[in-house]
Design a protein around this motif. Structure first.
Motif, PDB file in Angstrom:
ATOM      1  N   ALA A   5     113.033  75.862  37.172  1.00 20.84           N
ATOM      2  CA  ALA A   5     113.621  76.846  38.093  1.00 20.84           C
ATOM      3  C   ALA A   5     112.570  77.850  38.542  1.00 20.84           C
ATOM      4  O   ALA A   5     112.500  78.197  39.731  1.00 20.84           O
ATOM      5  N   GLU A   6     111.728  78.304  37.625  1.00 24.29           N
ATOM      6  CA  GLU A   6     110.666  79.244  37.990  1.00 24.29           C
ATOM      7  C   GLU A   6     109.675  78.602  38.950  1.00 24.29           C
ATOM      8  O   GLU A   6     109.228  79.231  39.911  1.00 24.29           O
ATOM      9  N   LYS A   7     109.330  77.337  38.720  1.00 31.39           N
ATOM     10  CA  LYS A   7     108.386  76.644  39.595  1.00 31.39           C
ATOM     11  C   LYS A   7     108.968  76.471  41.000  1.00 31.39           C
ATOM     12  O   LYS A   7     108.281  76.699  41.999  1.00 31.39           O
ATOM     13  N   ILE A   8     110.217  76.065  41.089  1.00 27.39           N
ATOM     14  CA  ILE A   8     110.841  75.871  42.394  1.00 27.39           C
ATOM     15  C   ILE A   8     110.896  77.203  43.147  1.00 27.39           C
ATOM     16  O   ILE A   8     110.572  77.267  44.338  1.00 27.39           O
ATOM     17  N   THR A   9     111.244  78.271  42.453  1.00 25.93           N
ATOM     18  CA  THR A   9     111.269  79.598  43.079  1.00 25.93           C
ATOM     19  C   THR A   9     109.874  80.003  43.524  1.00 25.93           C
ATOM     20  O   THR A   9     109.688  80.514  44.634  1.00 25.93           O
ATOM     21  N   GLU A  10     108.880  79.761  42.686  1.00 34.76           N
ATOM     22  CA  GLU A  10     107.487  80.084  43.016  1.00 34.76           C
ATOM     23  C   GLU A  10     107.035  79.361  44.281  1.00 34.76           C
ATOM     24  O   GLU A  10     106.281  79.898  45.083  1.00 34.76           O
ATOM     25  N   LEU A  11     107.503  78.134  44.477  1.00 36.32           N
ATOM     26  CA  LEU A  11     107.123  77.342  45.647  1.00 36.32           C
ATOM     27  C   LEU A  11     107.954  77.683  46.888  1.00 36.32           C
ATOM     28  O   LEU A  11     107.766  77.096  47.939  1.00 36.32           O
ATOM     29  N   GLY A  12     108.883  78.612  46.746  1.00 40.41           N
ATOM     30  CA  GLY A  12     109.684  79.024  47.892  1.00 40.41           C
ATOM     31  C   GLY A  12     111.018  78.332  48.007  1.00 40.41           C
ATOM     32  O   GLY A  12     111.726  78.504  48.998  1.00 40.41           O
ATOM     33  N   GLY A  13     111.392  77.540  47.035  1.00 46.11           N
ATOM     34  CA  GLY A  13     112.676  76.858  47.072  1.00 46.11           C
ATOM     35  C   GLY A  13     113.767  77.694  46.434  1.00 46.11           C
ATOM     36  O   GLY A  13     113.499  78.725  45.818  1.00 46.11           O
ATOM     37  N   GLU A  14     114.980  77.259  46.618  1.00 47.12           N
ATOM     38  CA  GLU A  14     116.123  77.919  46.005  1.00 47.12           C
ATOM     39  C   GLU A  14     116.997  76.865  45.345  1.00 47.12           C
ATOM     40  O   GLU A  14     117.200  75.786  45.903  1.00 47.12           O
ATOM     41  N   LEU A  15     117.512  77.206  44.195  1.00 45.30           N
ATOM     42  CA  LEU A  15     118.381  76.290  43.465  1.00 45.30           C
ATOM     43  C   LEU A  15     119.838  76.668  43.656  1.00 45.30           C
ATOM     44  O   LEU A  15     120.182  77.840  43.822  1.00 45.30           O
ATOM     45  N   ALA A  16     120.678  75.673  43.643  1.00 47.49           N
ATOM     46  CA  ALA A  16     122.120  75.862  43.788  1.00 47.49           C
ATOM     47  C   ALA A  16     122.708  76.359  42.472  1.00 47.49           C
ATOM     48  O   ALA A  16     122.112  76.184  41.412  1.00 47.49           O
ATOM     49  N   PRO A  17     123.896  76.924  42.542  1.00 44.92           N
ATOM     50  CA  PRO A  17     124.601  77.288  41.306  1.00 44.92           C
ATOM     51  C   PRO A  17     124.881  76.037  40.479  1.00 44.92           C
ATOM     52  O   PRO A  17     124.778  74.911  40.979  1.00 44.92           O
ATOM     53  N   PRO A  18     125.263  76.207  39.220  1.00 39.32           N
ATOM     54  CA  PRO A  18     125.519  75.064  38.341  1.00 39.32           C
ATOM     55  C   PRO A  18     126.620  74.142  38.868  1.00 39.32           C
ATOM     56  O   PRO A  18     127.551  74.587  39.536  1.00 39.32           O
ATOM     57  N   ALA A  19     126.495  72.883  38.539  1.00 32.36           N
ATOM     58  CA  ALA A  19     127.576  71.920  38.792  1.00 32.36           C
ATOM     59  C   ALA A  19     128.575  72.067  37.653  1.00 32.36           C
ATOM     60  O   ALA A  19     128.183  72.233  36.494  1.00 32.36           O
ATOM     61  N   SER A  20     129.831  71.991  37.977  1.00 33.25           N
ATOM     62  CA  SER A  20     130.855  72.074  36.930  1.00 33.25           C
ATOM     63  C   SER A  20     130.850  70.785  36.115  1.00 33.25           C
ATOM     64  O   SER A  20     130.335  69.747  36.561  1.00 33.25           O
ATOM     65  N   ALA A  21     131.437  70.849  34.941  1.00 27.23           N
ATOM     66  CA  ALA A  21     131.560  69.660  34.106  1.00 27.23           C
ATOM     67  C   ALA A  21     132.324  68.566  34.850  1.00 27.23           C
ATOM     68  O   ALA A  21     131.993  67.385  34.741  1.00 27.23           O
ATOM     69  N   ASN A  22     133.317  68.957  35.641  1.00 25.22           N
ATOM     70  CA  ASN A  22     134.108  68.006  36.409  1.00 25.22           C
ATOM     71  C   ASN A  22     133.257  67.313  37.477  1.00 25.22           C
ATOM     72  O   ASN A  22     133.365  66.099  37.669  1.00 25.22           O
TER      73      ASN A  22
END
Length: 163
Positions: A5-22
């Protein structure tokens, strides 16, 4: 060491919120097999990326896009580059893997190689990550692939460490 997550943010990307168990369970049902632990854990923290990274245009697929090599290419089997596999196991030759067990999870939009993790518990190549465009071994495990991504994602060298 940085997290993915830190690497993706460092590269300018954004991560989505968590996927639910379902949502993860629905993905596993669609694939017809459980996800490898590392990929499942990633999705339970971040359901893919919502913005590609600036430097390398990396994209991590959300559950809705994750698929098998078989579904993506319409081919029942995946044939990896056997020279790469022999670097891990000298007895490896003429390897063909079932395409339904190669789970595609990411791509690099500039170089365009989709990446897949082979998952068939008990199989000698279980957990191996491949660049499916060229059949290259990308890492011996999901954990090694993530470590390589963190170390050198921006230089587009996520293909085989053996080349």
């Amino acid at each position: 060491m940085k997290t993915i997550a830190e690497k993706i943010t460092e590269l300018g990307g954004e991560l989505a919120p968590p996927a639910s168990a379902n949502v993860v369970a629905q993905l596993e049902a669609r694939l017809g097999l459980p996800l490898p632990t590392g990929l499942s854990g990633f999705l339970r923290n971040h359901n893919g990326s919502t913005k590609e990274t600036d430097d390398s245009m990396w994209r991590f697929w959300p559950c809705a896009e994750i698929t098998s090599f078989q579904a993506y290419h319409g081919e029942n089997n995946f044939t990896p580059d056997n020279n790469d596999l022999r670097a891990l196991d000298p007895s490896a030759s003429s390897v063909t893997l079932p395409g339904r067990n190669l789970i595609l999870f990411s791509d690099s939009l500039i170089g365009a190689p989709p990446y897949g993790v082979f998952h068939l518990p008990g199989h000698r190549w279980d957990g191996t990550v491949f660049d499916i465009s060229n059949g290259y071994l990308s890492a011996a495990s999901w954990i090694e692939w993530v470590a390589a991504f963190i170390e050198r994602a921006e230089d587009h060298s996520m293909h085989s460490p053996f080349h």
